[in-house]
Scaffold this motif. Structure first.
Motif, PDB file in Angstrom:
ATOM      1  N   PHE A 172       6.076 -21.886  53.574  1.00 32.02           N
ATOM      2  CA  PHE A 172       6.173 -22.834  52.358  1.00 32.02           C
ATOM      3  C   PHE A 172       4.789 -22.806  51.966  1.00 32.02           C
ATOM      4  CE2 PHE A 172       6.564 -26.569  50.052  1.00 32.02           C
ATOM      5  CZ  PHE A 172       7.866 -26.208  49.257  1.00 32.02           C
ATOM      6  N   ALA A 173       4.521 -22.680  50.456  1.00 32.53           N
ATOM      7  CA  ALA A 173       3.349 -22.493  49.886  1.00 32.53           C
ATOM      8  C   ALA A 173       3.071 -23.507  48.789  1.00 32.53           C
ATOM      9  CB  ALA A 173       3.202 -21.127  48.919  1.00 32.53           C
ATOM     10  N   GLN A 174       2.227 -24.285  48.695  1.00 31.02           N
ATOM     11  CA  GLN A 174       1.886 -25.379  47.791  1.00 31.02           C
ATOM     12  C   GLN A 174       1.532 -24.828  46.395  1.00 31.02           C
ATOM     13  OE1 GLN A 174      -1.344 -27.802  48.737  1.00 31.02           O
ATOM     14  NE2 GLN A 174      -0.547 -29.428  47.387  1.00 31.02           N
ATOM     15  N   GLY A 175       0.990 -23.869  46.356  1.00 32.84           N
ATOM     16  CA  GLY A 175       0.749 -23.038  45.076  1.00 32.84           C
ATOM     17  C   GLY A 175      -0.559 -23.501  44.333  1.00 32.84           C
ATOM     18  N   ASP A 176      -1.251 -24.886  44.891  1.00 29.19           N
ATOM     19  CA  ASP A 176      -2.371 -25.216  44.096  1.00 29.19           C
ATOM     20  C   ASP A 176      -3.249 -25.843  44.972  1.00 29.19           C
ATOM     21  OD1 ASP A 176      -4.002 -26.594  42.272  1.00 29.19           O
ATOM     22  OD2 ASP A 176      -2.467 -27.765  41.485  1.00 29.19           O
ATOM     23  N   PRO A 177      -4.583 -24.945  45.360  1.00 27.65           N
ATOM     24  CA  PRO A 177      -5.241 -25.535  46.091  1.00 27.65           C
ATOM     25  C   PRO A 177      -6.455 -26.238  45.951  1.00 27.65           C
ATOM     26  CG  PRO A 177      -5.851 -23.155  45.378  1.00 27.65           C
ATOM     27  CD  PRO A 177      -4.689 -23.517  44.975  1.00 27.65           C
ATOM     28  N   ASN A 178      -6.314 -26.897  44.693  1.00 26.69           N
ATOM     29  CA  ASN A 178      -7.199 -27.667  44.221  1.00 26.69           C
ATOM     30  C   ASN A 178      -7.560 -29.005  45.214  1.00 26.69           C
ATOM     31  OD1 ASN A 178      -9.044 -29.769  42.984  1.00 26.69           O
ATOM     32  ND2 ASN A 178      -8.374 -29.027  40.897  1.00 26.69           N
ATOM     33  N   LEU A 179      -8.824 -29.058  45.675  1.00 26.45           N
ATOM     34  CA  LEU A 179      -8.991 -30.038  47.014  1.00 26.45           C
ATOM     35  C   LEU A 179      -8.595 -31.577  46.323  1.00 26.45           C
ATOM     36  CD1 LEU A 179     -12.172 -29.336  48.793  1.00 26.45           C
ATOM     37  CD2 LEU A 179      -9.819 -29.487  49.554  1.00 26.45           C
ATOM     38  N   ALA A 180      -8.548 -31.701  44.965  1.00 26.05           N
ATOM     39  CA  ALA A 180      -8.153 -32.983  44.649  1.00 26.05           C
ATOM     40  C   ALA A 180      -6.701 -33.294  45.108  1.00 26.05           C
ATOM     41  CB  ALA A 180      -8.114 -33.221  43.038  1.00 26.05           C
ATOM     42  N   ASN A 181      -5.926 -32.270  45.431  1.00 23.65           N
ATOM     43  CA  ASN A 181      -4.812 -32.678  46.034  1.00 23.65           C
ATOM     44  C   ASN A 181      -4.439 -32.813  47.382  1.00 23.65           C
ATOM     45  OD1 ASN A 181      -3.689 -31.803  43.377  1.00 23.65           O
ATOM     46  ND2 ASN A 181      -3.570 -29.891  43.863  1.00 23.65           N
ATOM     47  N   HIS A 182      -5.540 -32.984  48.100  1.00 23.58           N
ATOM     48  CA  HIS A 182      -5.767 -33.276  49.386  1.00 23.58           C
ATOM     49  C   HIS A 182      -6.494 -34.829  49.896  1.00 23.58           C
ATOM     50  CE1 HIS A 182      -5.595 -29.025  49.178  1.00 23.58           C
ATOM     51  NE2 HIS A 182      -5.489 -28.717  50.643  1.00 23.58           N
ATOM     52  N   LEU A 183      -5.627 -35.766  50.016  1.00 29.13           N
ATOM     53  CA  LEU A 183      -6.040 -37.030  50.123  1.00 29.13           C
ATOM     54  C   LEU A 183      -6.575 -37.322  51.626  1.00 29.13           C
ATOM     55  CD1 LEU A 183      -3.331 -38.830  47.892  1.00 29.13           C
ATOM     56  CD2 LEU A 183      -5.315 -37.563  47.163  1.00 29.13           C
ATOM     57  N   TRP A 184      -7.706 -37.888  51.738  1.00 35.96           N
ATOM     58  CA  TRP A 184      -8.341 -38.181  53.039  1.00 35.96           C
ATOM     59  C   TRP A 184      -8.366 -39.757  53.252  1.00 35.96           C
ATOM     60  CZ3 TRP A 184     -10.070 -36.752  57.600  1.00 35.96           C
ATOM     61  CH2 TRP A 184     -10.950 -37.443  58.251  1.00 35.96           C
ATOM     62  N   ASP A 185      -7.797 -40.388  54.337  1.00 36.37           N
ATOM     63  CA  ASP A 185      -7.955 -41.522  54.649  1.00 36.37           C
ATOM     64  C   ASP A 185      -8.769 -42.145  55.613  1.00 36.37           C
ATOM     65  OD1 ASP A 185      -6.472 -40.654  56.876  1.00 36.37           O
ATOM     66  OD2 ASP A 185      -4.711 -41.859  56.590  1.00 36.37           O
ATOM     67  N   GLY A 186      -9.715 -41.096  55.937  1.00 38.93           N
ATOM     68  CA  GLY A 186     -10.581 -41.588  57.027  1.00 38.93           C
ATOM     69  C   GLY A 186     -10.108 -41.027  58.317  1.00 38.93           C
ATOM     70  N   ARG A 187      -8.979 -40.390  58.573  1.00 34.67           N
ATOM     71  CA  ARG A 187      -8.254 -39.876  59.889  1.00 34.67           C
ATOM     72  C   ARG A 187      -7.509 -38.424  59.482  1.00 34.67           C
ATOM     73  NH1 ARG A 187      -3.779 -40.176  62.538  1.00 34.67           N
ATOM     74  NH2 ARG A 187      -2.732 -41.602  60.799  1.00 34.67           N
ATOM     75  N   CYS A 188      -6.858 -38.596  58.511  1.00 37.83           N
ATOM     76  CA  CYS A 188      -6.044 -37.488  58.366  1.00 37.83           C
ATOM     77  C   CYS A 188      -5.976 -37.161  56.739  1.00 37.83           C
ATOM     78  CB  CYS A 188      -4.410 -37.404  58.854  1.00 37.83           C
ATOM     79  SG  CYS A 188      -3.591 -38.718  58.115  1.00 37.83           S
ATOM     80  N   VAL A 189      -5.431 -35.938  56.594  1.00 36.20           N
ATOM     81  CA  VAL A 189      -5.305 -35.487  55.181  1.00 36.20           C
ATOM     82  C   VAL A 189      -4.043 -35.389  54.946  1.00 36.20           C
ATOM     83  CG1 VAL A 189      -5.421 -33.252  53.667  1.00 36.20           C
ATOM     84  CG2 VAL A 189      -7.506 -34.211  54.747  1.00 36.20           C
ATOM     85  N   ARG A 190      -3.278 -35.813  53.548  1.00 43.89           N
ATOM     86  CA  ARG A 190      -2.073 -35.781  53.238  1.00 43.89           C
ATOM     87  C   ARG A 190      -2.069 -35.084  51.619  1.00 43.89           C
ATOM     88  NH1 ARG A 190      -2.407 -40.942  55.195  1.00 43.89           N
ATOM     89  NH2 ARG A 190      -0.990 -41.506  56.687  1.00 43.89           N
ATOM     90  N   LEU A 191      -1.145 -34.353  51.488  1.00 45.99           N
ATOM     91  CA  LEU A 191      -1.179 -33.319  50.459  1.00 45.99           C
ATOM     92  C   LEU A 191       0.094 -33.896  49.173  1.00 45.99           C
ATOM     93  CD1 LEU A 191      -0.286 -29.889  52.249  1.00 45.99           C
ATOM     94  CD2 LEU A 191      -2.569 -30.968  51.598  1.00 45.99           C
ATOM     95  N   VAL A 192      -0.857 -33.660  48.078  1.00 43.33           N
ATOM     96  CA  VAL A 192       0.069 -34.113  46.830  1.00 43.33           C
ATOM     97  C   VAL A 192       0.055 -33.070  45.993  1.00 43.33           C
ATOM     98  CG1 VAL A 192      -0.383 -36.346  47.016  1.00 43.33           C
ATOM     99  CG2 VAL A 192      -2.056 -35.013  45.794  1.00 43.33           C
ATOM    100  N   ASP A 193       1.036 -33.101  44.812  1.00 49.19           N
ATOM    101  CA  ASP A 193       0.983 -31.922  43.648  1.00 49.19           C
ATOM    102  C   ASP A 193       1.574 -30.662  44.197  1.00 49.19           C
ATOM    103  OD1 ASP A 193       0.061 -33.542  41.881  1.00 49.19           O
ATOM    104  OD2 ASP A 193      -2.031 -32.839  41.729  1.00 49.19           O
ATOM    105  N   PHE A 194       2.988 -30.450  43.911  1.00 51.24           N
ATOM    106  CA  PHE A 194       3.919 -29.422  44.273  1.00 51.24           C
ATOM    107  C   PHE A 194       4.485 -28.695  43.328  1.00 51.24           C
ATOM    108  CE2 PHE A 194       3.212 -32.058  48.084  1.00 51.24           C
ATOM    109  CZ  PHE A 194       2.758 -31.043  48.890  1.00 51.24           C
ATOM    110  N   GLU A 195       4.050 -28.725  41.983  1.00 49.24           N
ATOM    111  CA  GLU A 195       4.588 -28.303  40.874  1.00 49.24           C
ATOM    112  C   GLU A 195       4.744 -26.910  40.977  1.00 49.24           C
ATOM    113  OE1 GLU A 195       1.792 -29.704  40.795  1.00 49.24           O
ATOM    114  OE2 GLU A 195       1.770 -31.665  39.273  1.00 49.24           O
ATOM    115  N   ALA A 196       3.796 -26.108  41.657  1.00 49.25           N
ATOM    116  CA  ALA A 196       3.684 -24.743  41.856  1.00 49.25           C
ATOM    117  C   ALA A 196       4.250 -24.188  43.228  1.00 49.25           C
ATOM    118  CB  ALA A 196       2.388 -24.192  41.648  1.00 49.25           C
ATOM    119  N   SER A 197       4.879 -24.976  43.783  1.00 53.42           N
ATOM    120  CA  SER A 197       5.259 -24.361  45.292  1.00 53.42           C
ATOM    121  C   SER A 197       6.462 -23.506  45.526  1.00 53.42           C
ATOM    122  CB  SER A 197       5.569 -25.883  46.105  1.00 53.42           C
ATOM    123  OG  SER A 197       6.712 -26.553  45.437  1.00 53.42           O
TER     124      SER A 197
END
Length: 284
Positions: A172-197
């Motif tokens: 399953f491909a996100q299709g947009d590797p911009n690091l702004a789509n990776h949210l860091w909460d101090g412990r883990c990363v969550r992903l956002v923006d899946f328009e090109a998935s």
């Protein structure tokens, strides 16, 4: 050095723990206009990930996909976007973990029903040539001019289409590797923006990721060390190497004066990108 300018093709408003994303129908210079029905791709991805990888992405709440400005409401997830500053080892570990989980979250029978991700690298040679025509290479400094010409010569030799000996299983491909789509909460990363998935392959996803300007130029992620985190078989490795050259050539054209990414990046990024491409092509 001046930091990169944040860029978004969509509007986000926060309402009592809910993030409402409104899609803009016309965005000048947005390459994703080629990608088809972005709102439905995003909604499908959020639904799949809520079922098979809970916690990795926002939860879907509601959508109006047929409105003049389509919108999707989703849960608000904690964290700050990466890609504006160099990452730490803990952040890089979390990025790799999130990508690996994303790629393998969807069961194969379900993934087989998902349409392919729209950002096929087969489109890149034509797009690179189109962008190249918008620039006068004689106006460039020597190093960028060398990279500009080397990119087109490499494409003209047909090497961008050299197939790998074997490809990996679909992911399953996100299709947009911009690091702004990776949210860091101090412990883990969550992903956002899946328009090109969509359904894709790991080699394309990883090559696109390590060559994205936010990843190597802004965040300082070393491509080879990052790729070593994934158990790639020889065919995938060959494919990644080839695709890295293609994505790097694409970024040279985007970062050239007048290119869609030129003004959104710090001074000197174009020259650094030119040197990076020449280094990759030197091993071709």
């Amino acid at each position: 050095m001046t930091g990169p300018a944040p860029f978004s093709t969509h509007g986000i408003t926060l309402e009592d723990g809910t993030a409402v994303k409104r899609f803009r129908t016309n965005v000048d210079g947005d390459e994703r206009r080629l990608y088809g029905d972005e709102p439905r791709r995003e909604w499908r991805a959020l639904d799949l990930l809520a079922r098979y990888a809970p916690g990795l992405a926002p939860k879907p709440i509601r959508a109006d996909l047929d409105a003049d400005s389509p919108l999707i409401a989703m849960s608000q997830v904690p964290g700050e976007p990466l890609g504006m500053h160099p990452v730490t080892k803990a952040q890089e570990d979390a990025i790799a973990g999130a990508l690996s989980r994303l790629h393998h979250a969807i069961p194969a029978p379900v993934l087989a029903t998902v349409e392919p991700a729209p950002g096929s690298p087969q489109l890149l040679p034509g797009r690179i040539r189109d962008m190249a025509r918008a620039c006068d290479p004689g106006s460039l400094d020597p190093l960028p001019r060398q990279a500009y010409r080397a990119a087109l010569a490499w494409l003209d030799r047909g090497q961008a289409h050299r197939p790998a000996s074997a490809a990996g299983p679909p992911v399953f491909a996100q299709g947009d590797p911009n690091l702004a789509n990776h949210l860091w909460d101090g412990r883990c990363v969550r992903l956002v923006d899946f328009e090109a998935s969509g359904r894709g392959d790991r080699a394309t996803e990883l090559a696109d990721f390590v060559e994205h300007v936010t990843v190597w130029a802004h965040a300082g992620i070393d491509a080879e060390a990052f790729l070593d985190r994934f158990e790639l078989h020889p065919g995938e490795r060959q494919q990644v190497t080839q695709l890295r050259r293609l994505f790097a050539a694409f970024w040279v054209m985007r970062l050239q004066p007048g290119g869609s990414a030129h003004r959104r990046n710090p001074p000197g990024t174009f020259e650094r990108q030119a040197a990076r491409l020449l280094g990759l092509l030197g091993s071709a």
